[in-house]
Design a protein around this motif. Structure first.
Motif: not given
Ligand SMILES: [Zn+2]
Length: 539
Positions: A1, A3, A5, A21-22, A26, A534-535, A537, A539
């Motif tokens: 994922m 994302a 944030t 984040e991957d 991160s 709030k992330a 996303d 992916s």
């Protein structure tokens, strides 16, 4: 994922803290101080309590409750139980680093609280400015970007309260990773490893982290120098499993080094990025897109014109750390047969950046620069300051030197230096050139009212000063053009977005991020307005 944030920089100018984040890797994009949220609760004499460690910044929402991200020594006993029900609470694993865009506090300030083993990626100039600022700045616990001394908590005898007992052990420097580390001169490395570090002569032990390179990062990075109102600013490119993510930091296209920003746009476009996180400081209303910017060249021309006609003292008021502006006033000093009197802090910063950039004049060899020494020097001046005065002994000028040859100087003062004027006694009609931004809040408005009173008292001629009219602060039409914003105007921001052409644009560092939506409607760029915590996303 993959994302993103956003923990700051949303509906506010500054305070950027963006978590990328991957999978299990991160990064943070900046970890800045939020002026807006701080001002809601605090002021100069009401500040987060250093002795309470992380409690105040967490409780007041200045930093997100991400357990495992912050220095262990600042966690008072039981701290994290308190925040475990907070909607933003998360336990964090290892963070691979912070990509720092530049050394303004609203991007760098809260690095002070981060775990010391989180590396900071930046340009060499940014790393060095964080150190110079800390060496010569205020020593608050929330301004320890480059180094800190760990603290310990307990109950002092006679007290029942838990309190900060002491600074414990050596000062520790954070790990900074810079590009082109191999190009540093031995003097530059010495500054990084030794420098002043202390406000007193009591230097103490210091654990230095040698500078590393960018290649140590687990992500593939691109660092793009850009033009902004502080040297060393950069934008970032990060390769992720969801494509390239570009982060603009703060930038402009109308400064002395706009070619850097142009080159960034070109290179970023080539990466065909998935996301562009773009600043939007100068978006205020729909008219923002038709308003242009004053350029640094225009600032030079307007200030030169104003100063050429003046035969008294000239005071130049501009933002500290804006080295480009300082160089403009140095040029004007040369053009008008004056000397530029700078503050010791400016001298320290010039000396520091001069270790890395040959364009910076060498104070010792430059006849047109002198250093102003305040009249009421304390008995034990800060260590760094005494060093500056010692090093440039024959360059020091005092209030009397300036007062007796007023037409020979341009004095770099801000509002907070005007209490020196009783010693200088500027001749009536002397010029106060204001080359900075208009007041942004009530506190600054109050300071402006005071500044006007000082100008009135000494019979100075203000030039470029915002004046209050019907509750608004505006610079008189005939005196405009003395300040160039550090940020791109609306029109240029659209150009950045359209030329880079990401799939997704996420605005940051803006009071009105929504304003991007209208003009980019037909551009095939999706605009996502992130919400705090709030992330998003990817992916
Ligand atoms: Zn900035």
């Amino acid at each position: 994922m993959v994302a993103l944030t956003f923990y700051g920089g949303i509906n506010e100018i500054g305070g950027n803290k963006v978590l990328l984040e991957d999978g299990d890797r991160s990064l943070f994009l900046d970890f800045g101080y939020s002026f807006k949220r701080n001002k809601q609760f605090y002021e100069e004499y009401l500040r987060p309590r250093g002795g309470a460690g992380l409690l105040d910044p967490l409780e007041m929402g200045l930093i997100p409750p991400l357990e495992g991200l912050y220095r262990d020594d600042l966690a008072t006993p039981g701290l994290w139980q308190r925040f475990s029900n907070n909607p933003f609470h998360r336990k964090m694993g290892n963070i691979d680093g912070v990509l720092l865009s530049h050394a303004h506090l609203d991007h760098s300030g809260y690095i002070s609280f981060l775990k010391e083993d989180i590396p900071i990626y930046s340009t060499a100039v940014t790393a060095f400015i964080t150190k110079a600022n800390q060496d010569s700045g205020r020593a608050g616990f929330d301004q320890q970007v480059c180094y800190f001394r760990p603290v310990s908590y307990g109950c002092p005898s006679g007290w029942q309260q838990m309190a900060c007992l002491s600074d414990r052990g050596n000062k520790r420097q954070r790990q900074f990773c810079i590009e082109h580390r191999e190009n540093l001169s031995p003097q530059a490395i010495r500054f990084w490893e030794e420098g002043f570090r202390e406000r007193t002569a009591r230097q103490g032990e210091f654990t230095c982290s040698p500078l590393a390179g960018h290649s140590s990062c687990s992500f593939q990075l691109r660092c793009f120098p850009v033009d902004h109102s502080i040297p060393g600013a950069c934008a970032w490119g990060i390769k992720t499993g969801a494509g390239w993510i570009i982060y603009s930091g703060d930038l402009r296209l109308h400064g002395k080094r706009s070619h850097l920003t142009e080159e960034f746009i070109k290179q970023a476009a080539k990466l065909k990025p998935r996301v562009l996180i773009l600043e939007g400081t100068n978006l205020h209303d729909n008219d923002s897109f038709s308003r242009g910017n004053t350029s640094e060249q225009e600032v030079y021309e307007s200030a030169l014109e104003a100063i050429t006609g003046s035969d008294g003292l000239v005071i130049a008021d501009f933002s500290p750390r804006d080295i480009d502006r300082l160089l403009i006033f140095l040029q004007i000093a040369r053009d008008t047969g004056r000397k530029l009197a700078i503050q010791p802090k400016d001298a320290y910063l010039l000396k520091t950046i001069g270790l890395l950039e040959p364009r910076i004049p060498d104070i010792a060899g430059d006849d047109d620069i002198v250093i102003y020494q305040k009249t009421t020097a304390s008995k034990s001046p800060d260590h760094w300051q005494r060093n500056i005065y010692e090093e440039y002994q024959d360059k020091t000028v005092l209030a009397d030197d300036i007062g007796s040859a007023q037409d020979k100087f341009i004095l770099c003062f801000s509002f907070f230096d005007v209490n020196e004027l009783p010693s200088i006694r500027p001749a009536p009609g002397s010029l106060y050139v204001y080359s900075s931004s208009e007041p942004h809040d009530e506190e600054q408005e109050i300071d402006f009212r005071r500044l006007h009173k000082w100008i009135e008292h000494f019979n100075l001629k203000g030039f470029g000063l915002p004046v209050e009219k019907d509750g608004k602060w505006l610079i008189p039409e005939a005196e405009k053009g003395l300040h160039a914003s550090g940020h791109a105007c609306g029109r240029d921001l659209l150009k950045v977005a359209q030329d880079i052409k990401p799939e997704i644009l996420m605005p940051v560092h803006s009071e009105r991020p929504d304003l991007y939506t209208g003009p980019l409607k037909s551009s095939n760029i999706d605009i996502i307005l992130p919400e705090v915590g709030k992330a998003v996303d990817l992916s």
